[in-house]
Design a protein around this motif. Sequence first.
Motif, mmCIF file in Angstrom:
data_model
loop_
_atom_site.group_PDB
_atom_site.id
_atom_site.type_symbol
_atom_site.label_atom_id
_atom_site.label_comp_id
_atom_site.label_asym_id
_atom_site.label_seq_id
_atom_site.Cartn_x
_atom_site.Cartn_y
_atom_site.Cartn_z
ATOM 1 N N VAL A 67 3.566 12.392 12.661
ATOM 2 C CA VAL A 67 3.292 12.846 14.356
ATOM 3 C C VAL A 67 1.460 13.233 13.320
ATOM 4 C CG1 VAL A 67 3.667 15.254 14.739
ATOM 5 C CG2 VAL A 67 5.653 13.943 14.161
ATOM 6 N N THR A 68 1.402 13.774 12.420
ATOM 7 C CA THR A 68 0.263 14.468 12.152
ATOM 8 C C THR A 68 -0.901 13.222 12.224
ATOM 9 O OG1 THR A 68 1.230 15.891 9.723
ATOM 10 C CG2 THR A 68 -1.008 15.113 9.792
ATOM 11 N N ALA A 69 -1.958 13.361 12.165
ATOM 12 C CA ALA A 69 -2.656 12.551 12.929
ATOM 13 C C ALA A 69 -3.804 12.432 11.523
ATOM 14 C CB ALA A 69 -3.653 12.760 14.464
ATOM 15 N N GLY A 70 -4.491 11.098 11.413
ATOM 16 C CA GLY A 70 -5.992 10.861 10.900
ATOM 17 C C GLY A 70 -5.613 11.032 9.399
ATOM 18 N N THR A 71 -4.526 10.591 8.908
ATOM 19 C CA THR A 71 -3.518 10.890 7.420
ATOM 20 C C THR A 71 -3.699 8.989 6.846
ATOM 21 O OG1 THR A 71 -1.369 10.424 8.313
ATOM 22 C CG2 THR A 71 -2.663 12.925 7.874
ATOM 23 N N PRO A 72 -4.132 8.747 5.361
ATOM 24 C CA PRO A 72 -4.208 7.421 5.544
ATOM 25 C C PRO A 72 -2.486 7.527 5.219
ATOM 26 C CG PRO A 72 -5.065 8.983 3.714
ATOM 27 C CD PRO A 72 -4.501 9.739 5.030
ATOM 28 N N PHE A 73 -1.753 7.770 6.038
ATOM 29 C CA PHE A 73 -0.273 7.092 5.326
ATOM 30 C C PHE A 73 0.450 6.014 6.787
ATOM 31 C CE2 PHE A 73 -1.066 9.961 2.608
ATOM 32 C CZ PHE A 73 -1.019 10.113 1.367
ATOM 33 N N ALA A 74 1.257 5.719 6.247
ATOM 34 C CA ALA A 74 1.964 4.968 7.200
ATOM 35 C C ALA A 74 3.088 5.289 7.734
ATOM 36 C CB ALA A 74 1.226 3.270 7.339
ATOM 37 N N ILE A 75 4.549 4.468 7.846
ATOM 38 C CA ILE A 75 5.739 4.296 7.581
ATOM 39 C C ILE A 75 6.649 3.803 8.891
ATOM 40 C CG2 ILE A 75 6.109 5.900 9.510
ATOM 41 C CD1 ILE A 75 8.480 7.310 8.063
ATOM 42 N N ASP A 76 7.116 2.470 8.173
ATOM 43 C CA ASP A 76 8.129 0.994 8.767
ATOM 44 C C ASP A 76 9.476 2.367 9.277
ATOM 45 O OD1 ASP A 76 9.985 1.896 6.784
ATOM 46 O OD2 ASP A 76 9.149 0.144 6.299
ATOM 47 N N ARG A 77 10.369 1.179 9.935
ATOM 48 C CA ARG A 77 11.401 1.702 11.094
ATOM 49 C C ARG A 77 12.228 1.948 10.444
ATOM 50 N NH1 ARG A 77 13.078 -2.428 14.924
ATOM 51 N NH2 ARG A 77 14.822 -1.212 14.762
ATOM 52 N N ASN A 78 12.106 2.092 8.855
ATOM 53 C CA ASN A 78 13.466 1.846 7.384
ATOM 54 C C ASN A 78 12.955 3.516 6.905
ATOM 55 O OD1 ASN A 78 14.889 -0.035 8.333
ATOM 56 N ND2 ASN A 78 13.934 -1.149 6.813
ATOM 57 N N GLY A 79 11.901 4.017 7.404
ATOM 58 C CA GLY A 79 11.486 5.107 6.561
ATOM 59 C C GLY A 79 10.498 5.349 5.960
ATOM 60 N N ASN A 80 10.451 4.001 5.522
ATOM 61 C CA ASN A 80 9.124 4.036 3.776
ATOM 62 C C ASN A 80 7.862 4.585 4.317
ATOM 63 O OD1 ASN A 80 11.565 2.654 2.083
ATOM 64 N ND2 ASN A 80 11.488 0.753 4.016
ATOM 65 N N ILE A 81 7.416 4.968 3.824
ATOM 66 C CA ILE A 81 6.237 5.906 3.872
ATOM 67 C C ILE A 81 4.856 5.102 2.106
ATOM 68 C CG2 ILE A 81 4.060 7.149 3.599
ATOM 69 C CD1 ILE A 81 6.254 9.333 4.041
ATOM 70 N N ARG A 82 3.800 4.841 3.339
ATOM 71 C CA ARG A 82 3.314 3.907 2.250
ATOM 72 C C ARG A 82 1.949 4.128 2.187
ATOM 73 N NH1 ARG A 82 0.057 -0.036 5.109
ATOM 74 N NH2 ARG A 82 1.284 -0.933 7.213
ATOM 75 N N ASN A 83 0.856 4.194 1.240
ATOM 76 C CA ASN A 83 -0.359 4.421 1.296
ATOM 77 C C ASN A 83 -1.544 3.391 2.536
ATOM 78 O OD1 ASN A 83 -0.445 3.548 -1.109
ATOM 79 N ND2 ASN A 83 -2.567 3.837 -1.083
ATOM 80 N N THR A 84 -2.597 3.791 3.401
ATOM 81 C CA THR A 84 -3.037 2.388 4.729
ATOM 82 C C THR A 84 -4.518 2.390 3.569
ATOM 83 O OG1 THR A 84 -4.174 4.162 5.282
ATOM 84 C CG2 THR A 84 -2.057 3.432 6.031
ATOM 85 N N GLU A 85 -4.593 3.303 2.493
ATOM 86 C CA GLU A 85 -6.130 2.816 1.190
ATOM 87 C C GLU A 85 -5.901 3.561 0.265
ATOM 88 O OE1 GLU A 85 -8.807 6.710 2.384
ATOM 89 O OE2 GLU A 85 -8.720 5.342 4.347
ATOM 90 N N ARG A 86 -7.063 3.429 -0.714
ATOM 91 C CA ARG A 86 -6.799 4.030 -2.165
ATOM 92 C C ARG A 86 -7.632 5.138 -2.525
ATOM 93 N NH1 ARG A 86 -6.811 -0.571 -5.607
ATOM 94 N NH2 ARG A 86 -6.984 -2.106 -4.365
ATOM 95 N N LEU A 87 -6.476 6.265 -2.756
ATOM 96 C CA LEU A 87 -7.005 7.680 -2.944
ATOM 97 C C LEU A 87 -8.199 8.480 -3.798
ATOM 98 C CD1 LEU A 87 -3.521 8.415 -1.227
ATOM 99 C CD2 LEU A 87 -5.476 8.434 0.355
ATOM 100 N N SER A 88 -8.165 9.356 -4.217
ATOM 101 C CA SER A 88 -9.228 9.258 -4.690
ATOM 102 C C SER A 88 -8.628 10.939 -4.955
ATOM 103 C CB SER A 88 -10.594 9.709 -4.229
ATOM 104 O OG SER A 88 -11.271 10.685 -5.505
ATOM 105 N N TYR A 89 -8.606 11.372 -6.498
ATOM 106 C CA TYR A 89 -7.825 12.578 -6.445
ATOM 107 C C TYR A 89 -9.343 13.739 -6.766
ATOM 108 C CZ TYR A 89 -6.979 16.483 -10.097
ATOM 109 O OH TYR A 89 -6.996 17.514 -10.544
ATOM 110 N N ASP A 90 -10.899 12.769 -6.296
ATOM 111 C CA ASP A 90 -11.599 14.033 -6.816
ATOM 112 C C ASP A 90 -11.996 14.294 -5.460
ATOM 113 O OD1 ASP A 90 -12.052 13.914 -10.018
ATOM 114 O OD2 ASP A 90 -13.045 12.270 -9.299
ATOM 115 N N LYS A 91 -11.446 13.627 -3.986
ATOM 116 C CA LYS A 91 -12.105 13.792 -2.602
ATOM 117 C C LYS A 91 -10.538 15.081 -2.342
ATOM 118 C CE LYS A 91 -12.322 11.609 1.864
ATOM 119 N NZ LYS A 91 -12.330 9.969 2.118
ATOM 120 N N GLN A 92 -9.260 14.690 -2.874
ATOM 121 C CA GLN A 92 -8.322 15.617 -2.422
ATOM 122 C C GLN A 92 -7.357 14.768 -3.091
ATOM 123 O OE1 GLN A 92 -7.697 14.801 1.930
ATOM 124 N NE2 GLN A 92 -5.725 15.990 2.030
#
Length: 921
Positions: free
Chosen positions: A166-191
């Motif tokens: 539901v949350t918009a603008g997040t670097p994540f996606a979910i499939d029909r089985n409920g598996n959440i994955r990241n769509t980009e490489r995340l940075s600890y310093d950024k967030q």
Amino acid sequence: TENMDTVLLDPPLVALDKDAPVPYAGSIFLPFTLTFTHTFTPREICAFKINGDDAPFEAVVLNRTSGEGVLRASSPVDCENQKEYTFIIQAYDCGAGPSGANWKKSHKAVVHIQVDDVNEFSPIFRESLYKASITEGKIYDSILQVEAWDQDCSPQYSQICNYEIVTAGTPFAIDRNGNIRNTERLSYDKQQSYKIMVTAFDCGQKRAKEDVVVHIEVKPVCKPGWQGWNKRVDYEPGTGSKQLFPKMHLETCGGPLSGVKAMVELQTNHIGKGCDRETYSEKSLQKLCGAASGSTDLLPAPSPSTNWTAALLTDSGRDSDLIYRFDGRQAANVPDHVVPQNLTDQFTIATWMKHGPSPGLRAEKETLLCSSDKTEMNRHHYSLYVHNCRLVFLLRRDFTQLDTFRPAEFHWKLEQICDKEWHYYVINVEFPAVTLFVDGVTYEPYLVTDDWPIHASKIDTQLTVGACWQGNSAPSFPATGNGSVFTQYFRGSLSGLTIRPGRIETQKVISCLQACKEGLDINSLESLAKDIKFHFNPAQSVLVVEGEDVDSINTAMTKVSYINSRQFPTPGLRRLHITTTVQCFGEDTCLSIPDIKAVVMVLPPSEPRITIAGSNRLVRPASDLRGPLGVAPFKELHITSTVMKGDARRPGVMEVMHNLDYCDVLVIGEELNPDRESLEIHHSALLGKHLDATNSTSGISIYGVDSMAHYEQALRQVRYRNWRPANLSERRFRLTCSELNGRYTSNEFNLEVSVLHHSAPVEHANHMAVQSQYMRPIHHPLMMHSLNSHMSGSAPPAATVVIVVCIAALVVIVVIGVYRIHATHQEGSREDEDEVKDAEEEWDNSALTITVNPMEVTLKDVRQEEHEEEEEEEEEELVGGVTSAESENTDEEEDDDEGREAAKERKQKGKLGWDSSSITY
């Protein structure tokens, strides 16, 4: 269908009796046909009965003739409770009459019912909150799986067919089985963490009633280094020691370590002379540290008496530190009366210096201090100079002392000389040995060169600061007057340049003079592990901590603190720099720990307001000024200091006690004439205090780091004398006091000393017009103001009451003094011999003829009696009023006693000789 009573049977419910007509004979849709073998009259189908009490169904005959029936639910059917029902049903004819006793029943038929589902439930997540953590810089196929379920009974409505973020603008996606994955490489310093909302849909596209929260924490790639520290630490003045890193710990990523060494450095080079030091005057600091007296300050603050530093450049904005900046064109000649003339085999030269590398490949000498021939020649008797980042001290002895080859030049090569930082240099001369102290550390010269003594001559010497005076004129140098020039200019900053002849400075005093008031500290040393080793540098600006165990190092680092012992520290930033070295087993270094850069923010202190209060006018007869002790202008003086406390909503004023470092009493108007007046303080008034005093024709200065109470006591002992006050009507003085060498100054307290004179005898042509000497003059009230307008508004209420009482007492004293003078004048007092010579004509008593008004004769006895009564009352008032009010001040009691004795003596000596034979009526 659940929650409905209609049952859709396939094929329909029908029963037949062979005795009856057969409209559906031979039909394949008659599964429930009843067959009879004998012949009867036609009969009808009367009922359907279900075998099984637990089946919530009932069968009803719709048409007896045709045998049609219907099956329906007798109560609501819920698929979630039971999905299928199976039971037996039989049909009955009507052959036995209404009672049904002889009814014939058919064979048993099996009924199988499947309940259809209705999508009445929404999906529900199995967890109320989902958490997961990932490492920065990686792409995950599945970070975590969310799961929802549905209470519906059918596969269509009970299965979850889709999930959605539901949350918009997040670097994540979910499939029909409920598996959440990241769509980009995340940075600890950024967030460092994400919060997303997820919902679910069943196959009937019914949405979950409540969305679920998913927390995903981003962890940094395991990088060795310090964690849990803040980049800024605020320090409140007066709070003592404060921990800098209370939650600090070292991350080693699980590697086995054999030792850790951490160095914490407090960088304060941008503050004053290298750190937060006391900014008192040089004389005050020396007295505070117990230095021997007799030192000469060659770079004092500019003033009328110390004007040789007026043309030098000062470095302003340094928290009242008196710093002189030399740019290669500035120098000053020290007056001859200031230069120490008695340099023996023992003396000390001390100074603060900040110096950088000299420009050019072949740098010239840069002279800090130089004593050379004033004229004719260019011999350097002694000097201190910098040459190629070497400090050199030159000392040429005179031939009169010893005609031998003697040590003359002492060289030191140190990094501090050209590092552009402040350092405290002290040269102790115990000829032929010369020792250099830099920031309290001893250094011996690496090179000593010998030279012949200087030939004796009658040429005077000139002591200069910032360059060397060249007595013989040279065309290559620009003339500065009289054919003489400066040479070997200094480029850098100096402060507190002093010479102390006759003795050398001790190590303890040197350490005190250069000690910082701020630095690093370690709290609770007893709680540190035994394997921890630590040591500070002399200034406590660098701390080194060593240990073998990481936990012990972590504990030690949490106890590292900052402390500033100044009551009014310099506000601003202090930089912190931490470097760490880690050793592993069998290796020199195995991990690279990044350096830490943080700051300590010293918050501004509450600035004190120093207030001087007291009577600002003093009226005294001339006889008091001529007395051996004179008058005490500031005997009613009070010094207070207040600071503002609280916030904007609830401000408040609080009185604080702190030290002062000098108070100056300046003469307003003409300077003092030493032939007839003086302003001084007796040495006994300074005993038991850290105070000293100097006086001149411009006034008196009391200096030294001491309490306000001691300054108040000393100022009350300041005496003004004038042994020829005939032409003096008033003297005005101005008092100011200072804390931290002028950083905080008091108000300007102005005081006026008025002098009362006896009226000089004047001849009158008409004796009737002369006022009788025995008639009492009318005295008008004397209006006196204790404080100026800007001070009266700011004085505290308690202080105002004290001031008013003091004013009232002073008015009483003045009135009594006027009566006393008048009484003395009535008896025919005369001035002293000196005063008579200055202002009055000499009287010849032998030729004196007095004509008395006859009207005065009749009143003579009465006036004489009143006059004697007034003298008695005056004596009682003086004892009960003045003496008792000032009984705490021994000096004032002595003054009053001496004043009374002097008055009696004047009355005895001042009576005119009366010759009754020469009186005519």
